[in-house]
Design an enzyme around this catalytic site. Structure first.
Site, short mmCIF file in Angstrom:
data_model
loop_
_atom_site.label_atom_id
_atom_site.label_comp_id
_atom_site.label_asym_id
_atom_site.label_seq_id
_atom_site.Cartn_x
_atom_site.Cartn_y
_atom_site.Cartn_z
CD GLU A 136 -2.77 -4.25 4.17
OE1 GLU A 136 -2.16 -5.20 3.63
OE2 GLU A 136 -3.91 -3.88 3.82
CG HIS A 172 0.08 -7.01 1.46
ND1 HIS A 172 -0.62 -5.96 0.93
CD2 HIS A 172 1.11 -7.23 0.61
CE1 HIS A 172 -0.04 -5.56 -0.18
NE2 HIS A 172 1.01 -6.32 -0.40
CG HIS A 221 -1.91 -1.31 0.93
ND1 HIS A 221 -2.90 -1.39 -0.02
CD2 HIS A 221 -1.86 -2.51 1.54
CE1 HIS A 221 -3.44 -2.60 0.02
NE2 HIS A 221 -2.82 -3.30 0.96
CD GLU A 276 -2.76 -10.71 2.52
OE1 GLU A 276 -2.72 -9.95 3.51
OE2 GLU A 276 -3.25 -10.37 1.44
#
Length: 181
Positions: free
Chosen positions: A25, A81, A10, A146
């Site tokens: 995040e 992430h 991001h 993740e």
């Protein structure tokens, strides 16, 4: 020694990623990514880190993640992430790859095992995601980790308070992978 390209997911300005439990995040993964870089450089691994929403040249003025990684000479690409789900009981760690087989799957299994074993997260496994740009457009073995679910209170607690442990597990996964080559 492997050259590592680290991509915290991001973008601080344009895309905070998943937000839940008073966490963003983008902040969590940058802290983990910077710590992975510090750990790896501390033991002699050259690293580069870029956080940007410009994954493949679509956002002017931001670093191009895939292009920069491909030009860097990196041996592995690790995107970091936090997962999220409408069901707040969803929790655990999963590591995504472009396809089954090869070095990316081996790297993913090493990182996945280290996080699950070190932090006690639910093992959601290694999964294919050929639609993800950072897995599809990079030329070196690439994984997208993740780490845990930001939307789950139990996982969010770990994401907030155990960032160094996540980073250490990712770093150990990378060194485990190198030993298997």
């Amino acid at each position: 020694m492997l050259k590592i390209f680290i991509n915290p997911g991001h973008d601080m300005d344009l895309d905070p990623g998943a937000c839940a439990n008073d966490l963003r995040e983008v902040d969590i993964v940058l802290a983990i990514g910077q710590e992975v870089k510090n750990i790896m450089e501390g033991i002699g691994y050259p690293c580069q880190l870029i956080q940007s929403d410009n994954l493949n040249g679509e956002t002017a003025g931001k670093p191009n993640v895939c292009g920069t990684a491909n030009a860097s000479g990196a041996d592995v690409f690790v995107s970091i992430h936090c997962n999220s789900a409408a069901n707040t009981s969803a929790k655990g760690t999963e590591t995504l790859i472009y396809n089954i087989g090869g070095k990316a799957e081996l790297l993913a299994k090493c990182i996945q095992a280290q996080i699950v074993n070190s932090l006690g997260t639910v093992d959601r496994g290694v999964k294919t995601r050929p639609d993800l740009c950072v897995l599809r457009e990079t030329i070196m073995p690439a994984v997208l980790v993740e780490t845990a679910f930001i939307s789950c209170e139990e996982d969010a607690y770990k994401l907030q308070l155990r960032q160094r442990a996540f980073a250490t597990a990712i770093a150990r996964g990378i060194t485990d992978y190198e030993k298997l080559l």
